[in-house]
Write a protein that holds these residues in place. Structure first.
Motif, PDB file in Angstrom:
ATOM      1  N   ASN A  21       0.626  -1.062  -0.406  1.00 14.60           N
ATOM      2  CA  ASN A  21       0.360  -0.166  -0.011  1.00 14.60           C
ATOM      3  C   ASN A  21       0.648   1.138  -0.058  1.00 14.60           C
ATOM      4  OD1 ASN A  21      -2.568  -1.498  -0.286  1.00 14.60           O
ATOM      5  ND2 ASN A  21      -2.845  -1.248   1.845  1.00 14.60           N
ATOM      6  N   ALA A  22       2.103   1.266   0.973  1.00 16.58           N
ATOM      7  CA  ALA A  22       2.713   2.660   1.038  1.00 16.58           C
ATOM      8  C   ALA A  22       3.571   3.146  -0.572  1.00 16.58           C
ATOM      9  CB  ALA A  22       4.281   2.265   1.315  1.00 16.58           C
ATOM     10  N   LEU A  23       4.090   1.251  -1.773  1.00 20.81           N
ATOM     11  CA  LEU A  23       3.667   1.664  -2.804  1.00 20.81           C
ATOM     12  C   LEU A  23       2.604   2.102  -3.544  1.00 20.81           C
ATOM     13  CD1 LEU A  23       5.740   1.845  -5.891  1.00 20.81           C
ATOM     14  CD2 LEU A  23       4.864  -1.419  -5.797  1.00 20.81           C
ATOM     15  N   LEU A  24       1.323   2.058  -3.181  1.00 20.57           N
ATOM     16  CA  LEU A  24      -0.018   2.652  -3.940  1.00 20.57           C
ATOM     17  C   LEU A  24       0.124   4.609  -3.377  1.00 20.57           C
ATOM     18  CD1 LEU A  24      -2.081   2.056  -5.485  1.00 20.57           C
ATOM     19  CD2 LEU A  24      -3.468   1.356  -3.160  1.00 20.57           C
ATOM     20  N   PHE A  25       0.348   4.334  -2.459  1.00 17.94           N
ATOM     21  CA  PHE A  25       0.481   6.259  -2.013  1.00 17.94           C
ATOM     22  C   PHE A  25       1.103   6.467  -3.086  1.00 17.94           C
ATOM     23  CE2 PHE A  25      -1.558   3.776   1.721  1.00 17.94           C
ATOM     24  CZ  PHE A  25      -2.617   4.312   1.354  1.00 17.94           C
ATOM     25  N   ARG A  26       2.877   5.961  -2.852  1.00 21.61           N
ATOM     26  CA  ARG A  26       4.124   7.248  -3.519  1.00 21.61           C
ATOM     27  C   ARG A  26       3.327   7.656  -5.136  1.00 21.61           C
ATOM     28  NH1 ARG A  26       6.928   3.262  -1.427  1.00 21.61           N
ATOM     29  NH2 ARG A  26       7.796   2.579  -3.034  1.00 21.61           N
ATOM     30  N   ARG A  27       2.914   6.289  -5.983  1.00 22.05           N
ATOM     31  CA  ARG A  27       2.854   6.394  -7.458  1.00 22.05           C
ATOM     32  C   ARG A  27       1.536   6.923  -7.334  1.00 22.05           C
ATOM     33  NH1 ARG A  27       4.003  -0.211  -8.885  1.00 22.05           N
ATOM     34  NH2 ARG A  27       5.768   0.826  -9.402  1.00 22.05           N
ATOM     35  N   LEU A  28       0.224   6.506  -6.586  1.00 17.89           N
ATOM     36  CA  LEU A  28      -0.982   8.103  -7.144  1.00 17.89           C
ATOM     37  C   LEU A  28      -0.080   8.812  -6.090  1.00 17.89           C
ATOM     38  CD1 LEU A  28      -3.839   5.658  -5.369  1.00 17.89           C
ATOM     39  CD2 LEU A  28      -3.640   6.326  -7.699  1.00 17.89           C
TER      40      LEU A  28
END
Length: 201
Positions: A21-28
Motif C-alpha cells: 500500500n505504501a507503493l500505491l500511495f507513492r504512485r498515486l
C-alpha cells in the motif's frame, strides 16, 4: 489425532499476492502532486474502501471517488493501471496451493473490489481450479462479518469443524474461529507448509 480438513479457505492479499500500500500511495501521490502521507490521509477519509469492497462502487465509481479525493482526474486506463500497480504474486506459496487442488475443497475468501479482482484473476490461473471464489464485492459482505464466512462454508459444502482457514489478519482469523472454523494466521510460505502438515495435509 486431528482429522484433516475437507476444505481449505484462503485469503488473497498477503497470502496469494502481496500488496504494498505504501507503493500505491507513492504512485498515486506522485501523479496527483501530493506526498504519500497526504495521499494516504485523503484516501482514508475520502474513499469508501468498505463501499468498494462491498461492491457498492463499480470500476467508474472507484475511479471517481479516488480521483475526487486526490483532486486529479485520471482517464480510466491510466487509473486502473495505477490502482493495481502495488500487487506482486507470492510465488513461494503458489506451488503449495497447487498441491492442494483435488485433495480438498479450495475456496478463496477475499475483501476486494471489482478493479483489483479483475486485475488479479488472470494473473493467478490457479484460481480457475478453486471450487469457489467468495469475493466481498460480489457477495456484498466483508470480513469479519459472519455472513461472508457462512457463504464460504456453504460453497465449500462443509461444516465449520471440517474447514481450515488462512488469513494474514488476526482479527479475521478470530472471526472464523468464533464460527467454529479452524482459523490460522498466515505469515510465510514456510510456516504455511508446516501448518498444512500439522493438519494432515
Amino acid at each position: 489425532m486431528t482429522t484433516p480438513p475437507r476444505a481449505v479457505i484462503l485469503d488473497l492479499g498477503n497470502v496469494l499476492v502481496f500488496h504494498d500500500n505504501a507503493l500505491l500511495f507513492r504512485r498515486l501521490g506522485a501523479r496527483a502532486g501530493l506526498s504519500p502521507a497526504e495521499t494516504e490521509s485523503r484516501l482514508a477519509s475520502g474513499l469508501g474502501w468498505t463501499a468498494a469492497n462491498r461492491g457498492l462502487l463499480g470500476a467508474e465509481g472507484i475511479r471517481r471517488d479516488v480521483c475526487g479525493s486526490l483532486g486529479v482526474d485520471l482517464p480510466s486506463e491510466e487509473f486502473n493501471t495505477l490502482w493495481s500497480s502495488h500487487f506482486t504474486l507470492h510465488e513461494a506459496v503458489l506451488p503449495r496451493v497447487e498441491g492442494l487442488v483435488g485433495r480438498v475443497k479450495l475456496v478463496l475468501l477475499s475483501n476486494t473490489n471489482v478493479l483489483h479482482a479483475a486485475f488479479l484473476r488472470p494473473k493467478l490461473p490457479v484460481l480457475e481450479r478453486f471450487d469457489s471464489l467468495v469475493l466481498s464485492c460480489e457477495v456484498g459482505s466483508v470480513k469479519p462479518e459472519p455472513g461472508i464466512y457462512k457463504e464460504a462454508l456453504r460453497r465449500a459444502g462443509c461444516e465449520p469443524r471440517d474447514v481450515a482457514f488462512f488469513d494474514d489478519m488476526p482479527e479475521f482469523v478470530q472471526a472464523a474461529n468464533a464460527l467454529g472454523i479452524r482459523g490460522h494466521v498466515f505469515t510465510t510460505a514456510e510456516a504455511f507448509d508446516a501448518q498444512l502438515k500439522a493438519l494432515g495435509l
